[in-house]
Design a protein around this motif. Structure first.
Motif, PDB file in Angstrom:
ATOM      1  N   LEU A 155       0.826  -1.207   0.000  1.00  0.00           N
ATOM      2  CA  LEU A 155       0.000   0.000   0.000  1.00  0.00           C
ATOM      3  C   LEU A 155       0.865   1.263   0.000  1.00  0.00           C
ATOM      4  CD1 LEU A 155      -2.994   0.650  -0.072  1.00  0.00           C
ATOM      5  CD2 LEU A 155      -2.954   0.889   2.419  1.00  0.00           C
ATOM      6  N   VAL A 156       1.975   1.229   0.723  1.00  0.00           N
ATOM      7  CA  VAL A 156       2.873   2.388   0.735  1.00  0.00           C
ATOM      8  C   VAL A 156       3.463   2.612  -0.654  1.00  0.00           C
ATOM      9  CG1 VAL A 156       5.063   3.268   1.628  1.00  0.00           C
ATOM     10  CG2 VAL A 156       3.410   2.223   3.185  1.00  0.00           C
ATOM     11  N   VAL A 157       3.881   1.542  -1.307  1.00  0.00           N
ATOM     12  CA  VAL A 157       4.437   1.662  -2.656  1.00  0.00           C
ATOM     13  C   VAL A 157       3.390   2.205  -3.620  1.00  0.00           C
ATOM     14  CG1 VAL A 157       5.336   0.349  -4.626  1.00  0.00           C
ATOM     15  CG2 VAL A 157       6.196  -0.107  -2.328  1.00  0.00           C
ATOM     16  N   SER A 158       2.136   1.766  -3.458  1.00  0.00           N
ATOM     17  CA  SER A 158       1.076   2.247  -4.354  1.00  0.00           C
ATOM     18  C   SER A 158       0.855   3.752  -4.218  1.00  0.00           C
ATOM     19  CB  SER A 158      -0.235   1.496  -4.067  1.00  0.00           C
ATOM     20  OG  SER A 158      -0.833   1.922  -2.850  1.00  0.00           O
ATOM     21  N   SER A 159       1.079   4.280  -3.029  1.00  0.00           N
ATOM     22  CA  SER A 159       0.959   5.721  -2.844  1.00  0.00           C
ATOM     23  C   SER A 159       2.048   6.450  -3.633  1.00  0.00           C
ATOM     24  CB  SER A 159       1.070   6.072  -1.360  1.00  0.00           C
ATOM     25  OG  SER A 159      -0.060   6.761  -0.895  1.00  0.00           O
ATOM     26  N   PHE A 160       3.261   5.893  -3.640  1.00  0.00           N
ATOM     27  CA  PHE A 160       4.359   6.495  -4.396  1.00  0.00           C
ATOM     28  C   PHE A 160       4.101   6.402  -5.894  1.00  0.00           C
ATOM     29  CE2 PHE A 160       6.668   6.025  -0.375  1.00  0.00           C
ATOM     30  CZ  PHE A 160       7.386   7.220  -0.343  1.00  0.00           C
ATOM     31  N   THR A 161       3.618   5.249  -6.368  1.00  0.00           N
ATOM     32  CA  THR A 161       3.357   5.109  -7.802  1.00  0.00           C
ATOM     33  C   THR A 161       2.270   6.079  -8.254  1.00  0.00           C
ATOM     34  OG1 THR A 161       1.810   3.282  -7.376  1.00  0.00           O
ATOM     35  CG2 THR A 161       4.099   2.709  -7.897  1.00  0.00           C
ATOM     36  N   PHE A 162       1.249   6.281  -7.408  1.00  0.00           N
ATOM     37  CA  PHE A 162       0.191   7.225  -7.766  1.00  0.00           C
ATOM     38  C   PHE A 162       0.739   8.656  -7.803  1.00  0.00           C
ATOM     39  CE2 PHE A 162      -4.707   7.466  -7.308  1.00  0.00           C
ATOM     40  CZ  PHE A 162      -4.761   8.322  -8.392  1.00  0.00           C
ATOM     41  N   HIS A 163       1.560   8.985  -6.813  1.00  0.00           N
ATOM     42  CA  HIS A 163       2.128  10.335  -6.776  1.00  0.00           C
ATOM     43  C   HIS A 163       2.961  10.623  -8.023  1.00  0.00           C
ATOM     44  CE1 HIS A 163       4.253  13.908  -5.395  1.00  0.00           C
ATOM     45  NE2 HIS A 163       5.400  13.287  -5.644  1.00  0.00           N
ATOM     46  N   PHE A 164       3.840   9.693  -8.370  1.00  0.00           N
ATOM     47  CA  PHE A 164       4.711   9.928  -9.515  1.00  0.00           C
ATOM     48  C   PHE A 164       3.959   9.803 -10.841  1.00  0.00           C
ATOM     49  CE2 PHE A 164       7.994   8.929  -6.288  1.00  0.00           C
ATOM     50  CZ  PHE A 164       8.744  10.091  -6.430  1.00  0.00           C
ATOM     51  N   ALA A 165       2.828   9.076 -10.833  1.00  0.00           N
ATOM     52  CA  ALA A 165       1.977   9.066 -12.023  1.00  0.00           C
ATOM     53  C   ALA A 165       1.396  10.454 -12.259  1.00  0.00           C
ATOM     54  CB  ALA A 165       0.853   8.045 -11.858  1.00  0.00           C
ATOM     55  N   GLU A 166       0.959  11.091 -11.177  1.00  0.00           N
ATOM     56  CA  GLU A 166       0.413  12.444 -11.290  1.00  0.00           C
ATOM     57  C   GLU A 166       1.496  13.431 -11.712  1.00  0.00           C
ATOM     58  OE1 GLU A 166      -2.251  15.591  -8.628  1.00  0.00           O
ATOM     59  OE2 GLU A 166      -1.493  13.740  -7.723  1.00  0.00           O
ATOM     60  N   VAL A 167       2.703  13.264 -11.189  1.00  0.00           N
ATOM     61  CA  VAL A 167       3.822  14.126 -11.574  1.00  0.00           C
ATOM     62  C   VAL A 167       4.122  13.968 -13.068  1.00  0.00           C
ATOM     63  CG1 VAL A 167       6.306  14.525 -11.299  1.00  0.00           C
ATOM     64  CG2 VAL A 167       4.859  14.178  -9.281  1.00  0.00           C
ATOM     65  N   ARG A 175       3.092   8.273 -21.348  1.00  0.00           N
ATOM     66  CA  ARG A 175       3.414   6.844 -21.227  1.00  0.00           C
ATOM     67  C   ARG A 175       3.767   6.473 -19.789  1.00  0.00           C
ATOM     68  NH1 ARG A 175       8.022   3.658 -24.835  1.00  0.00           N
ATOM     69  NH2 ARG A 175       7.667   1.571 -23.935  1.00  0.00           N
ATOM     70  N   ARG A 176       4.570   7.277 -19.145  1.00  0.00           N
ATOM     71  CA  ARG A 176       4.936   7.017 -17.744  1.00  0.00           C
ATOM     72  C   ARG A 176       3.708   7.128 -16.841  1.00  0.00           C
ATOM     73  NH1 ARG A 176       9.471   6.928 -14.552  1.00  0.00           N
ATOM     74  NH2 ARG A 176       9.263   7.793 -12.443  1.00  0.00           N
ATOM     75  N   PHE A 177       2.855   8.091 -17.135  1.00  0.00           N
ATOM     76  CA  PHE A 177       1.627   8.265 -16.363  1.00  0.00           C
ATOM     77  C   PHE A 177       0.760   7.016 -16.428  1.00  0.00           C
ATOM     78  CE2 PHE A 177      -2.925   9.516 -16.990  1.00  0.00           C
ATOM     79  CZ  PHE A 177      -3.250   9.675 -15.649  1.00  0.00           C
ATOM     80  N   LEU A 178       0.541   6.481 -17.629  1.00  0.00           N
ATOM     81  CA  LEU A 178      -0.299   5.292 -17.780  1.00  0.00           C
ATOM     82  C   LEU A 178       0.327   4.073 -17.099  1.00  0.00           C
ATOM     83  CD1 LEU A 178      -1.420   5.686 -21.509  1.00  0.00           C
ATOM     84  CD2 LEU A 178      -2.803   6.043 -19.460  1.00  0.00           C
ATOM     85  N   GLY A 179       1.644   3.942 -17.195  1.00  0.00           N
ATOM     86  CA  GLY A 179       2.311   2.807 -16.578  1.00  0.00           C
ATOM     87  C   GLY A 179       2.220   2.829 -15.063  1.00  0.00           C
ATOM     88  N   LEU A 180       2.499   3.984 -14.468  1.00  0.00           N
ATOM     89  CA  LEU A 180       2.451   4.094 -13.007  1.00  0.00           C
ATOM     90  C   LEU A 180       1.029   4.005 -12.476  1.00  0.00           C
ATOM     91  CD1 LEU A 180       5.120   6.895 -12.477  1.00  0.00           C
ATOM     92  CD2 LEU A 180       5.301   4.487 -11.813  1.00  0.00           C
ATOM     93  N   SER A 258      -6.076  14.183  -9.493  1.00  0.00           N
ATOM     94  CA  SER A 258      -5.550  14.755  -8.247  1.00  0.00           C
ATOM     95  C   SER A 258      -6.474  14.496  -7.063  1.00  0.00           C
ATOM     96  CB  SER A 258      -5.305  16.254  -8.413  1.00  0.00           C
ATOM     97  OG  SER A 258      -6.492  16.929  -8.753  1.00  0.00           O
ATOM     98  N   THR A 259      -7.800  14.529  -7.288  1.00  0.00           N
ATOM     99  CA  THR A 259      -8.720  14.282  -6.171  1.00  0.00           C
ATOM    100  C   THR A 259      -8.700  12.819  -5.742  1.00  0.00           C
ATOM    101  OG1 THR A 259     -10.518  14.109  -7.795  1.00  0.00           O
ATOM    102  CG2 THR A 259     -10.271  16.205  -6.654  1.00  0.00           C
ATOM    103  N   VAL A 260      -8.647  11.898  -6.700  1.00  0.00           N
ATOM    104  CA  VAL A 260      -8.558  10.472  -6.351  1.00  0.00           C
ATOM    105  C   VAL A 260      -7.216  10.192  -5.681  1.00  0.00           C
ATOM    106  CG1 VAL A 260      -8.491   8.123  -7.281  1.00  0.00           C
ATOM    107  CG2 VAL A 260     -10.175   9.755  -8.140  1.00  0.00           C
ATOM    108  N   SER A 261      -6.179  10.877  -6.128  1.00  0.00           N
ATOM    109  CA  SER A 261      -4.867  10.726  -5.493  1.00  0.00           C
ATOM    110  C   SER A 261      -4.919  11.149  -4.029  1.00  0.00           C
ATOM    111  CB  SER A 261      -3.833  11.562  -6.245  1.00  0.00           C
ATOM    112  OG  SER A 261      -2.583  11.517  -5.586  1.00  0.00           O
ATOM    113  N   MET A 262      -5.603  12.242  -3.734  1.00  0.00           N
ATOM    114  CA  MET A 262      -5.765  12.685  -2.348  1.00  0.00           C
ATOM    115  C   MET A 262      -6.456  11.608  -1.511  1.00  0.00           C
ATOM    116  SD  MET A 262      -7.008  16.564  -3.243  1.00  0.00           S
ATOM    117  CE  MET A 262      -7.631  16.900  -1.591  1.00  0.00           C
ATOM    118  N   TYR A 263      -7.493  11.014  -2.078  1.00  0.00           N
ATOM    119  CA  TYR A 263      -8.232   9.965  -1.354  1.00  0.00           C
ATOM    120  C   TYR A 263      -7.329   8.756  -1.100  1.00  0.00           C
ATOM    121  CZ  TYR A 263     -11.810   6.458  -0.394  1.00  0.00           C
ATOM    122  OH  TYR A 263     -12.550   5.464   0.176  1.00  0.00           O
TER     123      TYR A 263
END
Length: 286
Positions: A155-167, A175-180, A258-263
């Motif tokens: 779950l912690v890793v998934s938070s990082f992948t979501f953050h960097f997907a948004e970045v 492409r990086r966004f879709l992968g993460l 961004s809103t789903v990322s916050m959740y």
């Protein structure tokens, strides 16, 4: 007539985003929040019926609780999908980018997370009252297992992948966004599977159930509530992922990401708090 009036006429006398949610004459009223609220209330009713059907005297059928719970889950998710569809998805291609509206939706998510903090806070307060009293929880299962540690890491890793997907999305790296984002969805599903496996081990193999004592009620109540939120988060990520592959996001248009990322970050933090309080704290000083 003004622009707002022209828009209202084009959509049958209603204003977006709720133009199809209510019969003519009710303005911007939406019935989807009421559907979601009814489904959420049904979850508590289902839990109550489950307990009433498991006592020494069966007041209701043992299947009544699970049936109401499953039906309410469907109702809640259906209402939530309709709500989000008209807020984010309907007429996406024809709507312009309005930063004021985006800020409003993000602020609405902040307010929603405030209610979620209150909900989990009530559960934690219940547990703290138990913990500071006479602590005799009886026989506890092996709570702090390798499965829990692995699930926490996932779950912690998934938070990082979501953050960097948004970045990546904000930088235009599609492409990086879709992968993460795909990795985040997969990690969320794996976490849910891990919690189901943990429940199976506790209930079937060790006989540790919701009615096994006062600690069990707090444990399953809090972890079950969190599991429901993670499942909801996985559904939201799935919706975002489908829209992402449809090309509906860009560096300028990413409000729902961004809103789903916050959740998702919120449920991650709650889980870490759960592990410290319930899993580590329960076995301390036993």
């Amino acid at each position: 007539m003004g622009t707002a009036d022209d828009t209202a006429e084009d959509h049958g006398g209603h204003h977006l985003p709720a133009d199809e949610d209510w019969p003519r004459g009710f303005g911007e009223a939406s019935w989807w929040p009421f559907v979601s609220a009814a489904g959420a209330a049904g979850l508590y009713v289902g839990a109550a019926l489950f307990l009433l059907g498991r006592g020494d005297v069966e007041i209701v059928s043992p299947m009544a609780g699970p049936a109401v719970f499953i039906a309410s889950t469907g109702l809640f998710l259906g209402g939530l999908f309709g709500w989000l569809y008209h807020a984010f998805i309907a007429d996406f291609w024809t709507r312009g980018t309005d930063e004021h509206s985006a800020d409003t939706l993000r602020f609405a998510m902040v307010l929603f997370l405030g209610t979620e903090i209150a909900t989990f806070g009530a559960g934690f307060i219940y547990y703290f009252f138990i913990r500071v009293g006479t602590w005799a929880p009886g026989e506890l299962p092996h709570l702090l297992s390798s499965l829990v540690l692995a699930n926490t890491a996932i779950l912690v890793v998934s938070s990082f992948t979501f953050h960097f997907a948004e970045v990546a999305l904000r930088k235009g790296n599609r492409r990086r966004f879709l992968g993460l984002l795909s990795a985040t969805a997969l990690l969320g599903i794996v976490f849910i599977g891990g919690q189901i496996l943990e429940y199976y081990t506790f209930i079937v193999e060790e006989g540790f159930t919701l009615t096994s004592g006062i600690f069990a009620s707090a444990f399953f109540g809090l972890t079950g509530l969190h599991g429901l939120h993670v499942t909801l988060g996985a559904v939201l990520i799935g919706i975002v992922l489908v829209r992402a592959f449809a090309g509906q996001y860009s560096a300028e248009r990413h409000t729902s990401v961004s809103t789903v990322s916050m959740y998702w970050h919120f449920v991650d933090v709650v889980w870490l708090f759960l592990v410290v309080v319930l899993y580590v704290g329960a076995v301390a000083n036993v």
